[in-house]
Design a protein around this motif. Structure first.
Motif, PDB file in Angstrom:
ATOM      1  N   ILE A 218     -24.490   7.981 -16.420  1.00 31.87           N
ATOM      2  CA  ILE A 218     -23.099   8.067 -16.845  1.00 31.87           C
ATOM      3  C   ILE A 218     -22.837   9.357 -17.618  1.00 31.87           C
ATOM      4  CG2 ILE A 218     -21.372   6.969 -18.320  1.00 31.87           C
ATOM      5  CD1 ILE A 218     -22.790   4.318 -17.309  1.00 31.87           C
ATOM      6  N   ILE A 221     -22.464  12.324 -15.227  1.00 26.73           N
ATOM      7  CA  ILE A 221     -21.151  12.385 -14.577  1.00 26.73           C
ATOM      8  C   ILE A 221     -20.162  13.140 -15.463  1.00 26.73           C
ATOM      9  CG2 ILE A 221     -19.165  11.044 -13.791  1.00 26.73           C
ATOM     10  CD1 ILE A 221     -21.033   8.815 -13.051  1.00 26.73           C
ATOM     11  N   PHE A 222     -20.139  12.784 -16.739  1.00 32.54           N
ATOM     12  CA  PHE A 222     -19.156  13.393 -17.629  1.00 32.54           C
ATOM     13  C   PHE A 222     -19.570  14.806 -18.063  1.00 32.54           C
ATOM     14  CE2 PHE A 222     -17.973   8.937 -17.978  1.00 32.54           C
ATOM     15  CZ  PHE A 222     -16.599   9.009 -17.991  1.00 32.54           C
ATOM     16  N   SER A 225     -18.769  18.087 -16.017  1.00 28.02           N
ATOM     17  CA  SER A 225     -17.410  18.624 -16.097  1.00 28.02           C
ATOM     18  C   SER A 225     -16.958  18.912 -17.517  1.00 28.02           C
ATOM     19  CB  SER A 225     -16.410  17.682 -15.454  1.00 28.02           C
ATOM     20  OG  SER A 225     -16.968  16.988 -14.398  1.00 28.02           O
TER      21      SER A 225
ATOM     22  N   LYS B 116     -16.281   9.274  -8.433  1.00 29.36           N
ATOM     23  CA  LYS B 116     -16.217   9.660  -9.841  1.00 29.36           C
ATOM     24  C   LYS B 116     -17.090  10.876 -10.111  1.00 29.36           C
ATOM     25  CE  LYS B 116     -14.883   8.763 -13.891  1.00 29.36           C
ATOM     26  NZ  LYS B 116     -13.740   9.483 -14.275  1.00 29.36           N
ATOM     27  N   MET B 117     -18.054  11.104  -9.227  1.00 27.64           N
ATOM     28  CA  MET B 117     -18.985  12.202  -9.463  1.00 27.64           C
ATOM     29  C   MET B 117     -18.495  13.512  -8.892  1.00 27.64           C
ATOM     30  SD  MET B 117     -22.653  10.563  -9.128  1.00 27.64           S
ATOM     31  CE  MET B 117     -22.932   8.897  -9.649  1.00 27.64           C
ATOM     32  N   PRO B 119     -16.929  16.792  -8.927  1.00 21.62           N
ATOM     33  CA  PRO B 119     -16.536  17.586 -10.083  1.00 21.62           C
ATOM     34  C   PRO B 119     -15.056  17.969 -10.012  1.00 21.62           C
ATOM     35  CG  PRO B 119     -17.888  18.869  -8.591  1.00 21.62           C
ATOM     36  CD  PRO B 119     -17.876  17.475  -8.053  1.00 21.62           C
ATOM     37  N   ALA B 120     -14.408  17.880 -11.159  1.00 14.64           N
ATOM     38  CA  ALA B 120     -12.985  18.202 -11.214  1.00 14.64           C
ATOM     39  C   ALA B 120     -12.730  19.624 -10.729  1.00 14.64           C
ATOM     40  CB  ALA B 120     -12.481  18.022 -12.638  1.00 14.64           C
ATOM     41  N   ALA B 121     -13.715  20.511 -10.961  1.00 18.10           N
ATOM     42  CA  ALA B 121     -13.536  21.902 -10.554  1.00 18.10           C
ATOM     43  C   ALA B 121     -13.313  22.022  -9.047  1.00 18.10           C
ATOM     44  CB  ALA B 121     -14.759  22.721 -10.966  1.00 18.10           C
ATOM     45  N   PHE B 213      -9.471  17.244 -19.256  1.00 22.40           N
ATOM     46  CA  PHE B 213      -9.538  18.289 -18.232  1.00 22.40           C
ATOM     47  C   PHE B 213      -8.183  18.390 -17.539  1.00 22.40           C
ATOM     48  CE2 PHE B 213     -10.149  19.910 -13.944  1.00 22.40           C
ATOM     49  CZ  PHE B 213     -10.832  21.076 -14.208  1.00 22.40           C
ATOM     50  N   LEU B 270     -18.728   0.320 -19.800  1.00 23.93           N
ATOM     51  CA  LEU B 270     -19.118   1.672 -19.402  1.00 23.93           C
ATOM     52  C   LEU B 270     -20.416   1.719 -18.617  1.00 23.93           C
ATOM     53  CD1 LEU B 270     -18.073   3.950 -22.330  1.00 23.93           C
ATOM     54  CD2 LEU B 270     -17.274   3.991 -19.990  1.00 23.93           C
ATOM     55  N   PHE B 272     -20.965  -0.462 -16.266  1.00 22.87           N
ATOM     56  CA  PHE B 272     -20.642  -1.217 -15.056  1.00 22.87           C
ATOM     57  C   PHE B 272     -21.427  -2.518 -15.000  1.00 22.87           C
ATOM     58  CE2 PHE B 272     -20.427   3.347 -14.206  1.00 22.87           C
ATOM     59  CZ  PHE B 272     -19.067   3.468 -14.078  1.00 22.87           C
TER      60      PHE B 272
END
Lengths: 289, 276
Positions: A218, A221-222, A225, B116-117, B119-121, B213, B270, B272
């Motif tokens: 977890i 993952i965070f 970024s 979810k993995m 990357p926002a980029a 972000f 968190l 899961f």
């Protein structure tokens, strides 16, 4: 058991979330892929053209990219080491008999709820500032030269800030796992005269392995970024010393308006994250049932 | 005798644990204290811990410098809105995956987690360009939808782990008694599902509140939540520690309090459901 009717209903109930996530994944990703083969700068609209692999060649031969790669790995790795290591120690401590355990837990968990921009600005100004920060005062109090943390050790300082935010998370999860340890087993080990260290290695650590895996998954993952902490403290600098991949793509796109180049960087980031993800999913797949 | 030793141990651990806990909490405590200082006291050397002229002036100044309340409301609307929207979509999905699992349900859940993995980029640029051409930049609706999408996998997973714990025998018993599907959902399942839904809500509001972000990249002023508002303090103007602290304290206080209430759910949520 389930009738055909029920099956259709079940599919209909799952469909919206699957379709939304599918769209969220595929549409922007396809666009990023498309842009990555274009010469596309926001400052010269209408000049877009297909240029093949040029953006990738440019990005991969840019020293900034390799620095950012290295920084990304150091940031994720550094924070993981500090939070998992520190988290195990803290969880062991908090599991001991003491007065006011509830309040101690509340104090320890608090940093997790602080928004990244706040914690980064507080650390930057009130602690790490070389003139007015508390660390500078402490250094002067013992007669040492104050350190300009974010200028001299930018990446390490950011690792510290991020680790402070994630240590509570690791601690809380490891503590929860620790509390489910069978006390009879522990007592039996004590009766056999096992030392504290051997109890830790042979009993506690194996029991925690699943929780540690989950924490690593977890947090990774965070942590891949991390962005806000860099934006408000160093802006990726000095030079590229504290730029990670996420920040590099951001600055290429929204500060230099080079959509094509930034997209190539974005695709590389996706590939990297996928490598990590496959690895981690396999781990979590094994530990989860 | 043995009891006495254990008492010493207990006190030892108490002192050690409180010391460590206060050290970890110190930056937050320091921020709260500084928010009540004058700007001169805020940078005094040696630092003033408790003995300074307490003032609430910074709080007034933060509000006058920029409409703090509007950013606060943006944070509330965006975090609660994205979570409710997410619940609306995720509840049916999690429900059917928990009660009518198909062969592929497990794979589907893992796939959701894998989104979810990403990357926002990798998706920042198209999202930014799409938002620009759709006029969604700096709108509450735009950012709410994005936050809903990034938290949807977590919401679905959390709900799934909660729903799965509802014993299906209860369902069968209700069916035997001739309950209709509507009654089954309304009177049997809903009461058992509410605690799980509430924890999911709480945790995701916290996550959305602190998301920094997309909020930083897609909002600037009108729709800016507190994350973006606080970031505006990164270019300092003169003495600003006390004002920064006041703004920070107001930004973190509500979520800190919510967070303390949710610590029990936090772990299973968190992770899961992997750690309980």
């Amino acid at each position: 058991m389930a009738t055909r009717h029920q099956k259709t209903l079940a599919r209909l109930m799952v469909a919206p979330s699957v379709l939304l996530l599918l769209g969220w994944m595929i549409v922007p990703l396809a666009m990023t892929l498309w842009f990555s083969f274009q010469s596309y700068n926001l400052l010269s609209p209408g000049m877009e053209q297909f240029i093949g692999w040029t953006n990738y060649k440019y990005f991969l031969s840019d020293p900034a990219f390799w620095t950012a790669m290295q920084n990304t790995l150091l940031l994720v790795g550094g924070v993981l080491v500090i939070t998992v290591g520190g988290g195990i120690l803290l969880a062991l401590l908090l599991d001991q008999p003491m007065f006011g355990q509830g309040i101690v837990r509340i104090l320890v968990i608090a940093p997790f709820f602080i928004m990244p921009t706040v914690s980064a600005l507080v650390w930057k100004n009130m602690f790490m500032n070389p003139v007015n920060g508390l660390f500078a005062w402490l250094a002067k109090a013992v007669g040492a030269q104050p350190i300009d943390f974010l200028a001299q050790y930018p990446l390490m300082s950011i690792i510290l800030i991020v680790a402070w935010q994630w240590l509570p998370f690791a601690t809380l999860i490891l503590l929860t796992a620790l509390q489910s340890l069978d006390s009879e087993q522990m007592e039996a080990a004590e009766m056999d005269g096992a030392s504290a260290l051997s109890k830790f290695i042979h009993l506690i650590l194996p029991h925690l392995s699943r929780a540690i895996t989950v924490v690593i998954l977890i947090e990774t993952i965070f942590l891949l970024s991390v962005f806000a902490e860099i934006l408000v403290t160093t802006n990726g600098g000095p030079g590229y010393q504290s730029t990670n991949l996420t920040y590099l793509v951001f600055s290429q796109a929204l500060l230099q308006f080079d959509v094509g180049g930034a997209s190539a960087g974005g695709i590389i980031a996706v590939i990297l994250a996928n490598i990590v993800a496959i690895f981690l999913m396999r781990m979590i797949g094994k530990t989860l049932e | 005798m043995a009891r006495k030793i254990s008492d010493t141990r207990r006190w030892g651990f108490t002192i050690l644990a409180w010391g460590v806990a206060l050290l970890i909490f110190f930056p937050i405590l320091w921020t709260i204290l500084t928010s009540f200082k004058s700007e001169a006291d805020a940078i005094a050397s040696p630092p003033k811990f408790l003995f300074f002229d307490w003032t609430t002036q910074n709080y007034a100044e933060v509000q006058s410098r920029s409409p703090y309340f509007r950013h606060f409301m943006n944070s509330v609307i965006i975090s609660v809105g994205s979570t409710l929207l997410g619940l609306l979509i995720a509840i049916p999905a999690a429900w059917s995956m928990a009660f009518q699992p198909a062969k592929r349900t497990k794979d589907l859940l893992m796939w959701m987690l894998s989104t979810k993995m990403m990357p926002a980029a990798g998706v920042l640029i198209p999202m930014y360009l799409l938002f620009r051409s759709w006029g969604l930049l700096d709108t509450r609706m735009g950012i709410t939808v994005v936050l809903m999408l990034i938290n949807l996998p977590i919401i679905t997973w959390m709900l799934y782990t909660y729903f799965r714990e509802i014993p299906s025998e209860i369902l069968e018993a209700a069916r035997m008694d001739g309950a209709s599907l509507k009654n089954e959902i309304l009177h049997v399942l809903t009461p058992m599902a509410v605690p799980g839904i509430a924890s999911t809500l709480l945790l995701n509001v916290i996550l959305a509140w602190n998301e920094a972000f997309w909020t930083l990249n897609l909002t600037t002023s009108k729709a800016a939540p507190l994350t973006t508002f606080i970031a505006s303090y990164s270019s300092p103007e003169g003495l600003f520690y006390a004002k920064l602290s006041a703004a920070s304290t107001m930004a973190i206080a509500p979520i800190l309090i919510l967070g303390w209430f949710s610590q029990k759910q936090l772990v299973r949520g968190l992770t899961f459901g992997a750690v309980k």
